[in-house]
Scaffold this motif. Structure first.
Motif, PDB file in Angstrom:
ATOM      1  N   GLY A   1     -54.619  23.768  83.365  1.00 33.15           N
ATOM      2  CA  GLY A   1     -54.662  24.705  84.481  1.00 33.15           C
ATOM      3  C   GLY A   1     -53.361  25.455  84.650  1.00 33.15           C
ATOM      4  O   GLY A   1     -53.341  26.673  84.887  1.00 33.15           O
ATOM      5  N   GLY A   2     -52.240  24.753  84.523  1.00 34.55           N
ATOM      6  CA  GLY A   2     -50.955  25.411  84.658  1.00 34.55           C
ATOM      7  C   GLY A   2     -50.695  26.418  83.552  1.00 34.55           C
ATOM      8  O   GLY A   2     -50.128  27.495  83.782  1.00 34.55           O
ATOM      9  N   MET A   3     -51.100  26.093  82.338  1.00 27.83           N
ATOM     10  CA  MET A   3     -50.924  27.021  81.219  1.00 27.83           C
ATOM     11  C   MET A   3     -51.758  28.282  81.427  1.00 27.83           C
ATOM     12  O   MET A   3     -51.313  29.399  81.145  1.00 27.83           O
ATOM     13  CB  MET A   3     -51.300  26.339  79.908  1.00 27.83           C
ATOM     14  CG  MET A   3     -50.346  25.241  79.496  1.00 27.83           C
ATOM     15  SD  MET A   3     -50.938  24.387  78.007  1.00 27.83           S
ATOM     16  CE  MET A   3     -49.686  23.109  77.845  1.00 27.83           C
ATOM     17  N   ARG A   4     -52.992  28.105  81.912  1.00 26.92           N
ATOM     18  CA  ARG A   4     -53.840  29.281  82.171  1.00 26.92           C
ATOM     19  C   ARG A   4     -53.192  30.182  83.217  1.00 26.92           C
ATOM     20  O   ARG A   4     -53.240  31.412  83.109  1.00 26.92           O
ATOM     21  CB  ARG A   4     -55.227  28.829  82.633  1.00 26.92           C
ATOM     22  CG  ARG A   4     -56.048  28.167  81.554  1.00 26.92           C
ATOM     23  CD  ARG A   4     -57.509  28.049  81.952  1.00 26.92           C
ATOM     24  NE  ARG A   4     -57.717  27.155  83.060  1.00 26.92           N
ATOM     25  CZ  ARG A   4     -58.083  25.880  82.952  1.00 26.92           C
ATOM     26  NH1 ARG A   4     -58.258  25.345  81.765  1.00 26.92           N
ATOM     27  NH2 ARG A   4     -58.272  25.138  84.020  1.00 26.92           N
ATOM     28  N   GLN A   5     -52.587  29.575  84.244  1.00 21.33           N
ATOM     29  CA  GLN A   5     -51.947  30.380  85.279  1.00 21.33           C
ATOM     30  C   GLN A   5     -50.797  31.192  84.695  1.00 21.33           C
ATOM     31  O   GLN A   5     -50.589  32.349  85.051  1.00 21.33           O
ATOM     32  CB  GLN A   5     -51.433  29.468  86.398  1.00 21.33           C
ATOM     33  CG  GLN A   5     -51.008  30.202  87.660  1.00 21.33           C
ATOM     34  CD  GLN A   5     -52.193  30.700  88.472  1.00 21.33           C
ATOM     35  OE1 GLN A   5     -53.341  30.540  88.063  1.00 21.33           O
ATOM     36  NE2 GLN A   5     -51.917  31.333  89.582  1.00 21.33           N
ATOM     37  N   ARG A   6     -50.068  30.594  83.774  1.00 23.96           N
ATOM     38  CA  ARG A   6     -48.941  31.313  83.172  1.00 23.96           C
ATOM     39  C   ARG A   6     -49.421  32.441  82.258  1.00 23.96           C
ATOM     40  O   ARG A   6     -48.756  33.460  82.120  1.00 23.96           O
ATOM     41  CB  ARG A   6     -48.047  30.315  82.428  1.00 23.96           C
ATOM     42  CG  ARG A   6     -47.140  29.547  83.395  1.00 23.96           C
ATOM     43  CD  ARG A   6     -46.355  28.451  82.713  1.00 23.96           C
ATOM     44  NE  ARG A   6     -47.164  27.260  82.538  1.00 23.96           N
ATOM     45  CZ  ARG A   6     -46.726  26.164  81.945  1.00 23.96           C
ATOM     46  NH1 ARG A   6     -45.510  26.117  81.464  1.00 23.96           N
ATOM     47  NH2 ARG A   6     -47.507  25.102  81.833  1.00 23.96           N
ATOM     48  N   VAL A   7     -50.579  32.255  81.628  1.00 25.68           N
ATOM     49  CA  VAL A   7     -51.154  33.354  80.835  1.00 25.68           C
ATOM     50  C   VAL A   7     -51.506  34.522  81.750  1.00 25.68           C
ATOM     51  O   VAL A   7     -51.285  35.694  81.408  1.00 25.68           O
ATOM     52  CB  VAL A   7     -52.390  32.867  80.053  1.00 25.68           C
ATOM     53  CG1 VAL A   7     -53.142  34.045  79.436  1.00 25.68           C
ATOM     54  CG2 VAL A   7     -51.977  31.892  78.958  1.00 25.68           C
ATOM     55  N   LEU A   8     -52.048  34.218  82.935  1.00 24.06           N
ATOM     56  CA  LEU A   8     -52.350  35.282  83.897  1.00 24.06           C
ATOM     57  C   LEU A   8     -51.096  36.033  84.314  1.00 24.06           C
ATOM     58  O   LEU A   8     -51.094  37.265  84.435  1.00 24.06           O
ATOM     59  CB  LEU A   8     -53.021  34.700  85.148  1.00 24.06           C
ATOM     60  CG  LEU A   8     -54.533  34.523  85.136  1.00 24.06           C
ATOM     61  CD1 LEU A   8     -54.993  34.029  86.497  1.00 24.06           C
ATOM     62  CD2 LEU A   8     -55.237  35.817  84.785  1.00 24.06           C
ATOM     63  N   ILE A   9     -50.023  35.300  84.572  1.00 23.51           N
ATOM     64  CA  ILE A   9     -48.771  35.937  84.961  1.00 23.51           C
ATOM     65  C   ILE A   9     -48.268  36.834  83.837  1.00 23.51           C
ATOM     66  O   ILE A   9     -47.842  37.971  84.066  1.00 23.51           O
ATOM     67  CB  ILE A   9     -47.725  34.872  85.332  1.00 23.51           C
ATOM     68  CG1 ILE A   9     -48.152  34.128  86.605  1.00 23.51           C
ATOM     69  CG2 ILE A   9     -46.345  35.493  85.533  1.00 23.51           C
ATOM     70  CD1 ILE A   9     -47.336  32.902  86.915  1.00 23.51           C
ATOM     71  N   ALA A  10     -48.339  36.335  82.609  1.00 26.93           N
ATOM     72  CA  ALA A  10     -47.913  37.139  81.466  1.00 26.93           C
ATOM     73  C   ALA A  10     -48.754  38.404  81.327  1.00 26.93           C
ATOM     74  O   ALA A  10     -48.241  39.483  80.995  1.00 26.93           O
ATOM     75  CB  ALA A  10     -47.995  36.308  80.189  1.00 26.93           C
ATOM     76  N   SER A  11     -50.070  38.306  81.581  1.00 26.10           N
ATOM     77  CA  SER A  11     -50.952  39.482  81.504  1.00 26.10           C
ATOM     78  C   SER A  11     -50.504  40.563  82.474  1.00 26.10           C
ATOM     79  O   SER A  11     -50.560  41.761  82.163  1.00 26.10           O
ATOM     80  CB  SER A  11     -52.399  39.078  81.804  1.00 26.10           C
ATOM     81  OG  SER A  11     -52.871  38.146  80.869  1.00 26.10           O
ATOM     82  N   ALA A  12     -50.079  40.134  83.669  1.00 25.34           N
ATOM     83  CA  ALA A  12     -49.647  41.106  84.671  1.00 25.34           C
ATOM     84  C   ALA A  12     -48.308  41.733  84.321  1.00 25.34           C
ATOM     85  O   ALA A  12     -48.023  42.872  84.705  1.00 25.34           O
ATOM     86  CB  ALA A  12     -49.559  40.418  86.037  1.00 25.34           C
ATOM     87  N   LEU A  13     -47.467  41.002  83.588  1.00 22.72           N
ATOM     88  CA  LEU A  13     -46.127  41.495  83.266  1.00 22.72           C
ATOM     89  C   LEU A  13     -46.077  42.339  82.002  1.00 22.72           C
ATOM     90  O   LEU A  13     -45.118  43.086  81.803  1.00 22.72           O
ATOM     91  CB  LEU A  13     -45.179  40.301  83.079  1.00 22.72           C
ATOM     92  CG  LEU A  13     -44.918  39.393  84.281  1.00 22.72           C
ATOM     93  CD1 LEU A  13     -44.011  38.249  83.868  1.00 22.72           C
ATOM     94  CD2 LEU A  13     -44.307  40.190  85.416  1.00 22.72           C
ATOM     95  N   ALA A  14     -47.088  42.231  81.148  1.00 20.04           N
ATOM     96  CA  ALA A  14     -47.001  42.794  79.796  1.00 20.04           C
ATOM     97  C   ALA A  14     -46.677  44.279  79.780  1.00 20.04           C
ATOM     98  O   ALA A  14     -45.868  44.739  78.968  1.00 20.04           O
ATOM     99  CB  ALA A  14     -48.306  42.529  79.046  1.00 20.04           C
ATOM    100  N   ALA A  15     -47.288  45.067  80.660  1.00 17.04           N
ATOM    101  CA  ALA A  15     -47.081  46.518  80.659  1.00 17.04           C
ATOM    102  C   ALA A  15     -45.916  46.941  81.548  1.00 17.04           C
ATOM    103  O   ALA A  15     -45.693  48.147  81.744  1.00 17.04           O
ATOM    104  CB  ALA A  15     -48.356  47.223  81.113  1.00 17.04           C
ATOM    105  N   GLN A  16     -45.170  45.978  82.098  1.00 13.91           N
ATOM    106  CA  GLN A  16     -44.006  46.233  82.943  1.00 13.91           C
ATOM    107  C   GLN A  16     -44.315  47.222  84.077  1.00 13.91           C
ATOM    108  O   GLN A  16     -43.659  48.262  84.222  1.00 13.91           O
ATOM    109  CB  GLN A  16     -42.839  46.751  82.093  1.00 13.91           C
ATOM    110  CG  GLN A  16     -42.408  45.757  81.024  1.00 13.91           C
ATOM    111  CD  GLN A  16     -41.224  46.253  80.214  1.00 13.91           C
ATOM    112  OE1 GLN A  16     -40.973  47.455  80.123  1.00 13.91           O
ATOM    113  NE2 GLN A  16     -40.503  45.329  79.613  1.00 13.91           N
ATOM    114  N   PRO A  17     -45.294  46.904  84.932  1.00 13.04           N
ATOM    115  CA  PRO A  17     -45.651  47.802  86.032  1.00 13.04           C
ATOM    116  C   PRO A  17     -44.564  47.826  87.110  1.00 13.04           C
ATOM    117  O   PRO A  17     -43.839  46.844  87.283  1.00 13.04           O
ATOM    118  CB  PRO A  17     -46.938  47.174  86.579  1.00 13.04           C
ATOM    119  CG  PRO A  17     -46.798  45.727  86.272  1.00 13.04           C
ATOM    120  CD  PRO A  17     -46.091  45.662  84.945  1.00 13.04           C
ATOM    121  N   PRO A  18     -44.439  48.918  87.871  1.00 12.43           N
ATOM    122  CA  PRO A  18     -43.432  48.985  88.943  1.00 12.43           C
ATOM    123  C   PRO A  18     -43.763  48.101  90.141  1.00 12.43           C
ATOM    124  O   PRO A  18     -42.888  47.812  90.959  1.00 12.43           O
ATOM    125  CB  PRO A  18     -43.431  50.461  89.336  1.00 12.43           C
ATOM    126  CG  PRO A  18     -44.743  50.998  88.886  1.00 12.43           C
ATOM    127  CD  PRO A  18     -45.113  50.224  87.671  1.00 12.43           C
TER     128      PRO A  18
END
Length: 522
Positions: free
Chosen positions: A156-173
């Motif tokens: 579960g914790g690893m999946r949460q970190r994948v979600l965080i990485a998905s949000a960061l990948a495109a470096q949104p403002p």
């Protein structure tokens, strides 16, 4: 003064059927600023996050009204679906609360994290490099080895970190994080919060939605308290946490678990379960195995056992073995006679509910003859009986978790195995559930196995605590002994993590969690 990245005025959200979920909200976030939104389960926090991404507007039957809704200088009150799709990922990144339901089970980690980049035409080596950087920033261990894995192979914790990485990948403002540390152990949560601070300090605006006031204190510049769909209080983080003005804010701050379990430790009763040299292993990325290794444990009536460890340490595997949901590869699990009734409160309750069933049927299916009815069970976990006619998908994460607890209680268990039972709950509801579990243990002699990454919650409920790492039990003893005088180097490291106590401003120093500070000798 620079213009806010997001500015909202007069925002109201009406659910199908006419119920108002959010009412007349106003908020703004500038570059390099973090606004935390806190509140009880069902207060509307997740609906707010989805609305700021245009997702609520695309849901049938929902109505969104606003006097203003501007993101990065673009007015979006009347934006089309196509326009909102252009905003998501590139302008605003979103980390949702429910990692298992938010990730596509058929897609690899690399495809999931790289989606926002692929949409923007980033291909080949540059995309792979950006994906790895995002995964490492989110704290995913062995990031490169996990690129080809699918969500079902991750904890579960690893999946949460994948979600965080998905949000960061495109470096949104702007980044909206809805309970980003819910499934993480204290050490990993501290790493993720440090990453969020770095992201904020680089100029990204951040809206942090959380019930974890310790997380809020570590990152947020300002806090807004959401209660009944309205922002009832807003102010600088340190001021609100030290001197809350409204009843809702005071309740959240007062309910944070602090210190040892109240009262003397109970005298354990008869032995109910015995685990001896038990192993249950699964293939690990890059070779080798992960899971449970040579674990031995005794579970006795009326005793509460806390289980702590990093994400992927084997805690959930241990819980499932005790509940009979996993078959051992080696070793043994023996039960007393007559066999005790063992029930599991799972980490991801939504995945265990039949989506076609209403809450009343879910509970009725588990009630023993002569036991408490669905209405009484809901009341026992602090839920309104009106929810009996709802389906699980329409409930908040905290409400679903409480329904899962009510379902387990319906069977009148002798052993209750709790896998992250309060991870999705606000501090007020969490305090009520911890009190309920303590009452079951003390009044009914129910044995508790309490698996959690929340060290403060474990300390407040467990008589005995064991520490897990890489599938093995590395330390075990009376809870206060483990917290005050940890013997294993890993335990000292885990208990010294910033924010480990769960209290606002906790830093791992003595008095915060009771553990030695990071500077103490190993």
């Amino acid at each position: 003064m620079t213009a806010p990245i997001i500015e909202v005025a007069g925002l109201s959200v009406i659910a199908p059927g006419g119920a108002t979920v959010l009412s007349d909200l106003a908020l703004s976030v500038g570059a390099g600023e973090c606004l935390a939104v806190v509140g009880a389960s069902g207060a509307g926090k997740s609906v707010l996050a989805r609305t700021l991404l245009g997702l609520t507007q695309e849901s049938r039957g929902w109505r969104v009204e606003a006097g203003g809704l501007a993101i990065d200088g673009r007015e979006l009150r009347r934006a089309s679906r196509r326009q909102w799709r252009g905003v998501r990922g590139g302008t605003v990144g979103l980390v949702l609360q429910d990692a298992l339901q938010s990730l596509d089970p058929l897609r690899t980690v690399e495809a999931e994290v790289g989606e926002a980049l692929a949409i923007r035409g980033v291909r080949g080596a540059p995309r792979r490099t950006a994906v790895l950087a995002a995964l490492e920033a989110a704290g995913l261990p062995e990031a490169e080895a996990r690129l080809g894995q699918r969500p079902g192979a991750l904890s579960g914790g690893m999946r949460q970190r994948v979600l965080i990485a998905s949000a960061l990948a495109a470096q949104p403002p702007l980044l909206i994080a809805d309970e980003p540390t819910t499934a993480l152990d204290s050490a990993t949560a501290a790493h993720v919060l440090a990453s969020l601070r770095e992201i904020r300090d680089r100029g990204t605006g951040l809206i942090l939605i959380s019930h974890d006031l310790g997380a809020v204190a570590a990152v947020a510049d300002r806090i807004a308290v959401l209660d009944g769909g309205r922002i009832v209080e807003e102010g600088a983080s340190d001021e609100l946490l030290s001197a809350p003005r409204t009843a809702a804010a005071r309740a959240l701050v007062a309910s944070i678990p602090r210190g040892a379990k109240p009262g003397p430790a109970p005298r354990p009763g008869r032995e109910l379960l015995a685990l001896d040299a038990a192993s249950r292993l699964f293939p690990a990325p890059g070779g080798g195995t992960t899971g449970l290794r040579e674990a031995s444990l005794r579970v006795r009536a009326g005793e509460a056992i806390g289980v702590i460890g990093e994400s992927g340490a084997g805690k959930t595997t241990l819980a499932r073995v005790l509940a009979g949901a996993e078959r051992l590869d080696s070793g043994s699990l023996t039960s007393a006679s007559p066999a005790p009734r063992v029930r599991l409160i799972p980490q991801d309750p939504l995945a265990t509910f039949d989506p076609r069933w209403r809450v009343a049927r879910i509970l009725a299916a588990s009630v023993r003859p002569g036991g408490r009815g669905p209405e009484e069970l809901l009341a026992a976990v602090g839920l309104d009986p009106a929810l009996l006619d709802r389906r699980p998908v329409s409930l908040s994460g905290g409400q679903r978790q409480r329904v899962a607890i009510a379902r387990a209680l319906a069977a009148a268990p002798d052993v209750l195995v709790c896998d992250e039972p309060v991870s999705a709950l606000d501090t007020v509801t969490q305090a009520g559930i911890l009190s309920l579990l303590r009452g079951l243990q003390e009044d009914s002699g129910v044995a508790l196995v309490f698996v959690s990454h929340d060290l403060a919650a474990v300390r407040s409920i467990a008589d005995r605590t064991l520490i897990m790492r890489d599938g093995s039990i590395v330390e075990e003893g009376p809870t206060e002994q483990v917290f005050r005088s940890p013997q294993h180097a890993f335990t000292r490291e885990l208990l010294a993590a910033p924010g480990a106590s769960g209290a606002p401003g906790a830093s791992g120093a003595p008095g915060a969690s009771g553990a030695p500070g990071a500077s103490d000798p190993a």
